[in-house]
Design an enzyme around this catalytic site. Sequence first.
Site, PDB file in Angstrom:
ATOM      1  N   ARG A  15      72.079  26.147 -12.643  1.00  0.00           N
ATOM      2  CA  ARG A  15      72.957  26.512 -13.758  1.00  0.00           C
ATOM      3  C   ARG A  15      72.900  25.424 -14.841  1.00  0.00           C
ATOM      4  NH1 ARG A  15      78.330  27.357 -10.331  1.00  0.00           N
ATOM      5  NH2 ARG A  15      77.324  25.651  -9.218  1.00  0.00           N
ATOM      6  N   LYS A  75      77.826  20.567 -12.291  1.00  0.00           N
ATOM      7  CA  LYS A  75      78.150  19.825 -11.067  1.00  0.00           C
ATOM      8  C   LYS A  75      78.691  18.436 -11.386  1.00  0.00           C
ATOM      9  CE  LYS A  75      77.320  22.214  -7.435  1.00  0.00           C
ATOM     10  NZ  LYS A  75      78.503  22.775  -6.752  1.00  0.00           N
ATOM     11  N   TYR A  94      82.723  20.535 -13.064  1.00  0.00           N
ATOM     12  CA  TYR A  94      83.307  20.515 -11.719  1.00  0.00           C
ATOM     13  C   TYR A  94      83.200  19.090 -11.184  1.00  0.00           C
ATOM     14  CZ  TYR A  94      83.074  25.669 -11.362  1.00  0.00           C
ATOM     15  OH  TYR A  94      83.242  27.017 -11.545  1.00  0.00           O
ATOM     16  N   HIS A  96      85.501  17.927  -8.013  1.00  0.00           N
ATOM     17  CA  HIS A  96      85.856  17.914  -6.583  1.00  0.00           C
ATOM     18  C   HIS A  96      85.966  16.479  -6.070  1.00  0.00           C
ATOM     19  CE1 HIS A  96      85.575  22.249  -6.224  1.00  0.00           C
ATOM     20  NE2 HIS A  96      84.452  22.199  -6.908  1.00  0.00           N
ATOM     21  N   GLU A 118      87.821  22.619 -11.688  1.00  0.00           N
ATOM     22  CA  GLU A 118      88.495  23.244 -10.536  1.00  0.00           C
ATOM     23  C   GLU A 118      89.992  23.015 -10.495  1.00  0.00           C
ATOM     24  OE1 GLU A 118      86.400  20.722 -10.283  1.00  0.00           O
ATOM     25  OE2 GLU A 118      87.326  19.141  -9.081  1.00  0.00           O
ATOM     26  N   SER A 134      83.910  32.833  -7.812  1.00  0.00           N
ATOM     27  CA  SER A 134      84.362  33.691  -6.717  1.00  0.00           C
ATOM     28  C   SER A 134      83.955  35.135  -6.973  1.00  0.00           C
ATOM     29  CB  SER A 134      85.886  33.601  -6.568  1.00  0.00           C
ATOM     30  OG  SER A 134      86.243  32.375  -5.984  1.00  0.00           O
ATOM     31  N   LEU A 240      91.269  32.371   1.843  1.00  0.00           N
ATOM     32  CA  LEU A 240      91.499  31.023   1.317  1.00  0.00           C
ATOM     33  C   LEU A 240      92.950  30.655   1.546  1.00  0.00           C
ATOM     34  CD1 LEU A 240      90.573  28.516  -0.330  1.00  0.00           C
ATOM     35  CD2 LEU A 240      91.346  29.702  -2.370  1.00  0.00           C
ATOM     36  N   VAL A 267      81.735  33.911   3.267  1.00  0.00           N
ATOM     37  CA  VAL A 267      81.806  33.333   1.921  1.00  0.00           C
ATOM     38  C   VAL A 267      82.698  32.096   1.927  1.00  0.00           C
ATOM     39  CG1 VAL A 267      82.294  33.812  -0.518  1.00  0.00           C
ATOM     40  CG2 VAL A 267      81.512  35.664   0.976  1.00  0.00           C
ATOM     41  N   ILE A 269      82.681  29.705   3.727  1.00  0.00           N
ATOM     42  CA  ILE A 269      82.006  28.588   4.396  1.00  0.00           C
ATOM     43  C   ILE A 269      82.202  27.276   3.632  1.00  0.00           C
ATOM     44  CG2 ILE A 269      79.777  29.046   3.265  1.00  0.00           C
ATOM     45  CD1 ILE A 269      80.279  27.849   6.893  1.00  0.00           C
ATOM     46  N   ASP A 270      82.427  27.376   2.309  1.00  0.00           N
ATOM     47  CA  ASP A 270      82.623  26.124   1.557  1.00  0.00           C
ATOM     48  C   ASP A 270      83.962  25.461   1.905  1.00  0.00           C
ATOM     49  OD1 ASP A 270      84.093  28.104   0.276  1.00  0.00           O
ATOM     50  OD2 ASP A 270      83.816  27.239  -1.705  1.00  0.00           O
ATOM     51  N   VAL A 298      75.760  30.849   3.296  1.00  0.00           N
ATOM     52  CA  VAL A 298      75.294  29.968   2.223  1.00  0.00           C
ATOM     53  C   VAL A 298      76.496  29.436   1.441  1.00  0.00           C
ATOM     54  CG1 VAL A 298      73.963  29.861   0.084  1.00  0.00           C
ATOM     55  CG2 VAL A 298      73.042  31.073   2.070  1.00  0.00           C
ATOM     56  N   ASN A 300      76.627  27.715  -1.429  1.00  0.00           N
ATOM     57  CA  ASN A 300      76.623  27.827  -2.903  1.00  0.00           C
ATOM     58  C   ASN A 300      75.969  29.139  -3.322  1.00  0.00           C
ATOM     59  OD1 ASN A 300      74.048  27.039  -2.098  1.00  0.00           O
ATOM     60  ND2 ASN A 300      73.615  26.030  -4.039  1.00  0.00           N
ATOM     61  N   MET A 301      76.617  30.237  -2.939  1.00  0.00           N
ATOM     62  CA  MET A 301      76.039  31.556  -3.211  1.00  0.00           C
ATOM     63  C   MET A 301      75.724  31.790  -4.695  1.00  0.00           C
ATOM     64  SD  MET A 301      78.209  33.889  -0.521  1.00  0.00           S
ATOM     65  CE  MET A 301      77.452  35.434  -0.981  1.00  0.00           C
TER      66      MET A 301
HETATM   67  P1  NAD Z   1      91.746  33.843  -3.276  1.00  0.00           P
HETATM   68  O1  NAD Z   1      92.842  32.843  -3.191  1.00  0.00           O
HETATM   69  O2  NAD Z   1      91.608  34.657  -4.519  1.00  0.00           O
HETATM   70  O3  NAD Z   1      91.855  34.875  -2.065  1.00  0.00           O
HETATM   71  C1  NAD Z   1      92.063  34.477  -0.734  1.00  0.00           C
HETATM   72  C2  NAD Z   1      92.806  35.578  -0.010  1.00  0.00           C
HETATM   73  O4  NAD Z   1      92.826  35.250   1.385  1.00  0.00           O
HETATM   74  C3  NAD Z   1      94.263  35.744  -0.455  1.00  0.00           C
HETATM   75  O5  NAD Z   1      94.491  37.078  -0.883  1.00  0.00           O
HETATM   76  C4  NAD Z   1      95.056  35.393   0.807  1.00  0.00           C
HETATM   77  O6  NAD Z   1      96.248  36.147   0.924  1.00  0.00           O
HETATM   78  C5  NAD Z   1      94.043  35.736   1.897  1.00  0.00           C
HETATM   79  N1  NAD Z   1      94.291  35.110   3.192  1.00  0.00           N
HETATM   80  C6  NAD Z   1      94.698  33.864   3.476  1.00  0.00           C
HETATM   81  N2  NAD Z   1      94.777  33.680   4.803  1.00  0.00           N
HETATM   82  C7  NAD Z   1      94.414  34.848   5.377  1.00  0.00           C
HETATM   83  C8  NAD Z   1      94.291  35.288   6.724  1.00  0.00           C
HETATM   84  N3  NAD Z   1      94.573  34.473   7.747  1.00  0.00           N
HETATM   85  N4  NAD Z   1      93.890  36.564   6.949  1.00  0.00           N
HETATM   86  C9  NAD Z   1      93.605  37.381   5.916  1.00  0.00           C
HETATM   87  N5  NAD Z   1      93.716  37.022   4.625  1.00  0.00           N
HETATM   88  C10 NAD Z   1      94.108  35.764   4.359  1.00  0.00           C
HETATM   89  O7  NAD Z   1      90.402  33.028  -2.984  1.00  0.00           O
HETATM   90  P2  NAD Z   1      88.924  33.446  -3.444  1.00  0.00           P
HETATM   91  O8  NAD Z   1      88.680  32.946  -4.824  1.00  0.00           O
HETATM   92  O9  NAD Z   1      88.728  34.884  -3.172  1.00  0.00           O
HETATM   93  O10 NAD Z   1      88.020  32.561  -2.472  1.00  0.00           O
HETATM   94  C11 NAD Z   1      87.821  32.899  -1.109  1.00  0.00           C
HETATM   95  C12 NAD Z   1      86.916  31.876  -0.455  1.00  0.00           C
HETATM   96  O11 NAD Z   1      85.595  31.986  -0.986  1.00  0.00           O
HETATM   97  C13 NAD Z   1      87.311  30.419  -0.736  1.00  0.00           C
HETATM   98  O12 NAD Z   1      87.135  29.659   0.428  1.00  0.00           O
HETATM   99  C14 NAD Z   1      86.348  29.975  -1.791  1.00  0.00           C
HETATM  100  O13 NAD Z   1      86.170  28.571  -1.813  1.00  0.00           O
HETATM  101  C15 NAD Z   1      85.117  30.688  -1.302  1.00  0.00           C
HETATM  102  N6  NAD Z   1      83.984  30.754  -2.245  1.00  0.00           N
HETATM  103  C16 NAD Z   1      82.755  30.520  -1.706  1.00  0.00           C
HETATM  104  C17 NAD Z   1      81.628  30.601  -2.494  1.00  0.00           C
HETATM  105  C18 NAD Z   1      80.277  30.385  -1.862  1.00  0.00           C
HETATM  106  O14 NAD Z   1      79.310  30.211  -2.581  1.00  0.00           O
HETATM  107  N7  NAD Z   1      80.163  30.433  -0.547  1.00  0.00           N
HETATM  108  C19 NAD Z   1      81.733  30.869  -3.862  1.00  0.00           C
HETATM  109  C20 NAD Z   1      82.995  31.111  -4.391  1.00  0.00           C
HETATM  110  C21 NAD Z   1      84.133  31.054  -3.578  1.00  0.00           C
END
Ligand code: NAD
Length: 363
Positions: A15, A75, A94, A96, A118, A134, A240, A267, A269-270, A298, A300-301
């Site tokens: 990016r 980053k 970002y 962190h 963030e 997200s 989350l 997803v 996993i981060d 992954v 950093n999807m």
């Molecule tokens: P968000 O806060 O919008 O949504 C999280 C949801 O999880 C909420 O609606 C919450 O009520 C629910 N929740 C919490 N605990 C729960 C449980 N025990 N059972 C069921 N639901 C539960 O967050 P988001 O923006 O959707 O992000 C979700 C995850 O994805 C985060 O960990 C974020 O860091 C990660 N993410 C990863 C990547 C990647 O590349 N892997 C990219 C972006 C975001």
Amino acid sequence: MLIGCPREIKPQEYRVGLTPRAAGEAIAHGHSVIVEAGAGAGSGFPDDDYRAVGAEVVATAGEVFARADLIVKVKEPQAVERKMLREGQILFTYLHLAPDPAQTQDLLASGVTAIAYETVTDRDGRLPLLAPMSEVAGKLAPQVGAWTLQKANGGRGVLMGGVPGVRPANVVVIGGGVVGTQAARVAAGMGAEVTVLDMSLARLRQLDDAFRTEFRTGFASAGLTAELVAGADMVIGAVLVPGAAAPKIVTRAMLATMKPGAALVDVAIDQGGCFETSRPTTHEDPIYEVDGIMHYCVANMPGAVARTSTLALGNATLPFLLALADKGWRQACEDDPYLLEGLNVHAGHLTQYAVGEALEIDV
Ligand code: NAD
């Protein structure tokens, strides 16, 4: 103000912090822009696109860091970049910082004013500069899950949408926030039967109101989760708990109840992952198998779709970038308490309580 955008140097980062269109907008606001040669290449923006809007393309990152009043990136600055930051300069990217004491110490020592994407908030307490990533990861999850389900990749050999006379894939999305909603919409759009589980009844109500015709919702009790996971072709983990590691919702014991070759896409996993058997993987080697179940984890999807991700991030950062450049960081933060939340470091002082607590530094 002179806005500078270096090329990202973190491994696997394609990016760029400033699109040519955003550069053009900044220039229309009376600012100047310098961009390191090749900065936009990974996202499909050649140097000439920047020149076309009036930006100057310079040969080295050193020149960008030496000249710019405001550095815009994606980053966190790497060690070699941190050495080039200087007092009075604004850094917008970002960061962190909480798990990164070395970076924090370097930023404090540099005298820079660092505003982290963030921790910028909005009126509803959400994180507007994290949400676009997200959204990207959520929309990508069923796409990579569908690929994981293919036989050659170790999957069950089930087509997401089925065909006339053959049932579609059964997809369970755990967590109905930004990632989960986008994942559910795409999976439903591919023709799968989708259920979204969440602990928040308020969130389930919103989802049901908006998407009743596209997918079903369920309360994420342990019992219902176990029942639905056992019947799923694909489970997408999207929970989350802010500030905490993801809860382990699918245990190793539950894998034995699942259909052989089913796909788990974690997803979350981060944040450590919401399946007990998850471990971070890379775009080069994204999937692995545990007890006959395929895992895609992954961390950093969005990097897989760098162009879309750059454009999405740029849309979200541009209003803040223009405010910082037009007014200077102090006035911009005074006028906008949500942007002020983004301030992490100023003139050798840490300005974020959460980071201070994590690193035991006075704020
Ligand atoms: P968000 O806060 O919008 O949504 C999280 C949801 O999880 C909420 O609606 C919450 O009520 C629910 N929740 C919490 N605990 C729960 C449980 N025990 N059972 C069921 N639901 C539960 O967050 P988001 O923006 O959707 O992000 C979700 C995850 O994805 C985060 O960990 C974020 O860091 C990660 N993410 C990863 C990547 C990647 O590349 N892997 C990219 C972006 C975001």
